[in-house]
Write a protein that holds these residues in place. Sequence first.
Motif, PDB file in Angstrom:
ATOM      1  N   ARG A  33       0.949  -1.365  -0.026  1.00 40.72           N
ATOM      2  CA  ARG A  33      -0.029  -0.096  -0.176  1.00 40.72           C
ATOM      3  C   ARG A  33       1.294   0.824  -0.289  1.00 40.72           C
ATOM      4  NH1 ARG A  33      -4.552   2.488  -0.069  1.00 40.72           N
ATOM      5  NH2 ARG A  33      -5.311   4.265   1.573  1.00 40.72           N
ATOM      6  N   ALA A  34       0.587   1.963  -1.180  1.00 40.34           N
ATOM      7  CA  ALA A  34       1.358   3.525  -0.817  1.00 40.34           C
ATOM      8  C   ALA A  34       0.125   4.730  -1.538  1.00 40.34           C
ATOM      9  CB  ALA A  34       2.372   3.550  -2.418  1.00 40.34           C
ATOM     10  N   PRO A  35      -0.116   5.171  -0.752  1.00 30.32           N
ATOM     11  CA  PRO A  35      -1.607   6.124  -1.027  1.00 30.32           C
ATOM     12  C   PRO A  35      -0.760   7.733  -1.775  1.00 30.32           C
ATOM     13  CG  PRO A  35      -1.661   5.286   1.577  1.00 30.32           C
ATOM     14  CD  PRO A  35      -0.562   4.368   1.017  1.00 30.32           C
ATOM     15  N   ALA A  36      -1.720   7.414  -2.782  1.00 30.67           N
ATOM     16  CA  ALA A  36      -1.190   8.553  -3.364  1.00 30.67           C
ATOM     17  C   ALA A  36      -0.767  10.492  -2.903  1.00 30.67           C
ATOM     18  CB  ALA A  36      -2.674   8.772  -4.347  1.00 30.67           C
ATOM     19  N   ASP A  37      -0.067  11.753  -2.973  1.00 30.21           N
ATOM     20  CA  ASP A  37      -0.014  12.056  -2.656  1.00 30.21           C
ATOM     21  C   ASP A  37      -1.253  13.283  -3.124  1.00 30.21           C
ATOM     22  OD1 ASP A  37       0.340  12.848  -4.970  1.00 30.21           O
ATOM     23  OD2 ASP A  37       2.020  14.074  -4.626  1.00 30.21           O
ATOM     24  N   HIS A  38      -2.178  12.832  -3.555  1.00 24.61           N
ATOM     25  CA  HIS A  38      -3.636  13.244  -3.631  1.00 24.61           C
ATOM     26  C   HIS A  38      -4.699  12.740  -3.147  1.00 24.61           C
ATOM     27  CE1 HIS A  38      -2.713  11.963  -7.017  1.00 24.61           C
ATOM     28  NE2 HIS A  38      -4.300  11.724  -7.352  1.00 24.61           N
ATOM     29  N   PRO A  39      -5.860  13.110  -2.821  1.00 22.18           N
ATOM     30  CA  PRO A  39      -6.855  12.296  -2.540  1.00 22.18           C
ATOM     31  C   PRO A  39      -7.806  11.933  -4.141  1.00 22.18           C
ATOM     32  CG  PRO A  39      -7.407  14.209  -2.018  1.00 22.18           C
ATOM     33  CD  PRO A  39      -6.410  14.372  -2.363  1.00 22.18           C
ATOM     34  N   LEU A  40      -7.582   9.822  -3.710  1.00 22.93           N
ATOM     35  CA  LEU A  40      -7.511   9.500  -5.242  1.00 22.93           C
ATOM     36  C   LEU A  40      -8.574   8.474  -4.505  1.00 22.93           C
ATOM     37  CD1 LEU A  40      -6.840   8.609  -7.666  1.00 22.93           C
ATOM     38  CD2 LEU A  40      -5.348   6.913  -6.474  1.00 22.93           C
ATOM     39  N   PHE A  41      -9.840   8.665  -5.155  1.00 23.39           N
ATOM     40  CA  PHE A  41     -10.886   7.242  -4.819  1.00 23.39           C
ATOM     41  C   PHE A  41     -10.975   6.811  -5.842  1.00 23.39           C
ATOM     42  CE2 PHE A  41     -11.604  11.626  -2.476  1.00 23.39           C
ATOM     43  CZ  PHE A  41     -12.283  10.778  -0.977  1.00 23.39           C
ATOM     44  N   VAL A  42     -11.552   4.910  -5.540  1.00 26.12           N
ATOM     45  CA  VAL A  42     -11.160   4.248  -6.507  1.00 26.12           C
ATOM     46  C   VAL A  42     -12.790   3.261  -6.815  1.00 26.12           C
ATOM     47  CG1 VAL A  42     -10.260   2.120  -7.640  1.00 26.12           C
ATOM     48  CG2 VAL A  42      -8.559   3.723  -6.793  1.00 26.12           C
ATOM     49  N   TYR A  43     -13.322   3.510  -8.007  1.00 25.73           N
ATOM     50  CA  TYR A  43     -14.839   2.216  -7.793  1.00 25.73           C
ATOM     51  C   TYR A  43     -14.007   1.445  -9.068  1.00 25.73           C
ATOM     52  CZ  TYR A  43     -18.942   0.611  -9.954  1.00 25.73           C
ATOM     53  OH  TYR A  43     -19.711  -0.031 -10.472  1.00 25.73           O
ATOM     54  N   CYS A  44     -14.108  -0.257  -8.516  1.00 29.32           N
ATOM     55  CA  CYS A  44     -14.022  -1.504  -9.116  1.00 29.32           C
ATOM     56  C   CYS A  44     -15.404  -1.677  -9.285  1.00 29.32           C
ATOM     57  CB  CYS A  44     -12.841  -1.879  -8.602  1.00 29.32           C
ATOM     58  SG  CYS A  44     -11.301  -1.396  -8.424  1.00 29.32           S
ATOM     59  N   GLY A  45     -16.132  -2.418 -10.663  1.00 31.06           N
ATOM     60  CA  GLY A  45     -17.050  -2.542 -10.938  1.00 31.06           C
ATOM     61  C   GLY A  45     -17.584  -2.839 -11.587  1.00 31.06           C
ATOM     62  N   ARG A  46     -19.113  -3.188 -12.294  1.00 31.48           N
ATOM     63  CA  ARG A  46     -20.302  -2.877 -13.776  1.00 31.48           C
ATOM     64  C   ARG A  46     -20.518  -1.622 -13.970  1.00 31.48           C
ATOM     65  NH1 ARG A  46     -24.844  -5.879 -13.238  1.00 31.48           N
ATOM     66  NH2 ARG A  46     -23.869  -6.079 -11.039  1.00 31.48           N
ATOM     67  N   LEU A  47     -19.894  -0.831 -14.804  1.00 32.32           N
ATOM     68  CA  LEU A  47     -20.617   0.281 -15.464  1.00 32.32           C
ATOM     69  C   LEU A  47     -22.183  -0.115 -15.310  1.00 32.32           C
ATOM     70  CD1 LEU A  47     -17.544   1.582 -16.837  1.00 32.32           C
ATOM     71  CD2 LEU A  47     -18.077   1.648 -14.644  1.00 32.32           C
ATOM     72  N   SER A  48     -23.450   0.090 -14.510  1.00 37.96           N
ATOM     73  CA  SER A  48     -24.309   0.188 -14.969  1.00 37.96           C
ATOM     74  C   SER A  48     -25.245  -0.022 -13.866  1.00 37.96           C
ATOM     75  CB  SER A  48     -24.421  -1.810 -14.719  1.00 37.96           C
ATOM     76  OG  SER A  48     -24.396  -2.260 -13.028  1.00 37.96           O
ATOM     77  N   VAL A  49     -26.626   1.166 -14.049  1.00 35.80           N
ATOM     78  CA  VAL A  49     -26.767   1.699 -13.615  1.00 35.80           C
ATOM     79  C   VAL A  49     -27.081   1.187 -11.784  1.00 35.80           C
ATOM     80  CG1 VAL A  49     -29.401   2.621 -12.966  1.00 35.80           C
ATOM     81  CG2 VAL A  49     -28.796   2.056 -15.510  1.00 35.80           C
ATOM     82  N   GLU A  50     -27.424  -0.100 -11.607  1.00 30.21           N
ATOM     83  CA  GLU A  50     -27.572   0.324 -10.133  1.00 30.21           C
ATOM     84  C   GLU A  50     -26.393   0.124  -9.167  1.00 30.21           C
ATOM     85  OE1 GLU A  50     -27.150  -3.602 -12.266  1.00 30.21           O
ATOM     86  OE2 GLU A  50     -28.123  -2.213 -12.784  1.00 30.21           O
ATOM     87  N   LYS A  51     -25.095   0.328 -10.216  1.00 28.61           N
ATOM     88  CA  LYS A  51     -23.405   0.621  -8.676  1.00 28.61           C
ATOM     89  C   LYS A  51     -23.847   2.947  -8.690  1.00 28.61           C
ATOM     90  CE  LYS A  51     -22.440  -3.548  -9.734  1.00 28.61           C
ATOM     91  NZ  LYS A  51     -22.566  -4.096  -7.871  1.00 28.61           N
ATOM     92  N   GLY A  52     -24.661   2.840  -9.203  1.00 31.85           N
ATOM     93  CA  GLY A  52     -24.785   4.723  -8.706  1.00 31.85           C
ATOM     94  C   GLY A  52     -23.434   5.168  -9.541  1.00 31.85           C
TER      95      GLY A  52
END
Length: 170
Positions: free
Chosen positions: A19-38
Amino acid sequence: IEAEHVHLPIPEPGATFERAPADHPLFVYCGRLSVEKGLPLLVRAFARLHAAHPRARLRIVGEGRERPSLAGMVRTLGLGESVTFTGWLPASGVEQELTDAWALVAPSLWAEPLGFVALEAIVRRVPVIASQAGGLGETVEDGTSGLIFPNGDEDALLGCLEAVASGRAF
């Protein structure tokens, strides 16, 4: 009743994962790109966060029918440089994308039955921002392994993103 240990249904971190967090806020989404995923909810909340934290970034990992409309939304909101789409990645690629994340975001609109991606992040010590109803809310311990918000609540999601981006959480 005798208890039996059941292993998590996800791969353990790879031998080289660090683990090596970025020096700036970085958010990640992983999953299907479908309507119910928000994802539209996430992009709108991220746009509001980005106004206060212009160095913040959002990485969207996955494929699906919603990608063209999400890309259009990103352009319309002026987030082209701050939001990236990686497309589908194998498990090793997903693990790599979590390396520098400040948090994984799972903004499902429905009550996900389990949500393996939250477990994958938690075992890699990546905080999870997740919707409350369903398995995600039962998997993430609010304030310990992540932050929970009511499904579909953009203001509450923004509050979670802000808590992580400002360093008040994790």
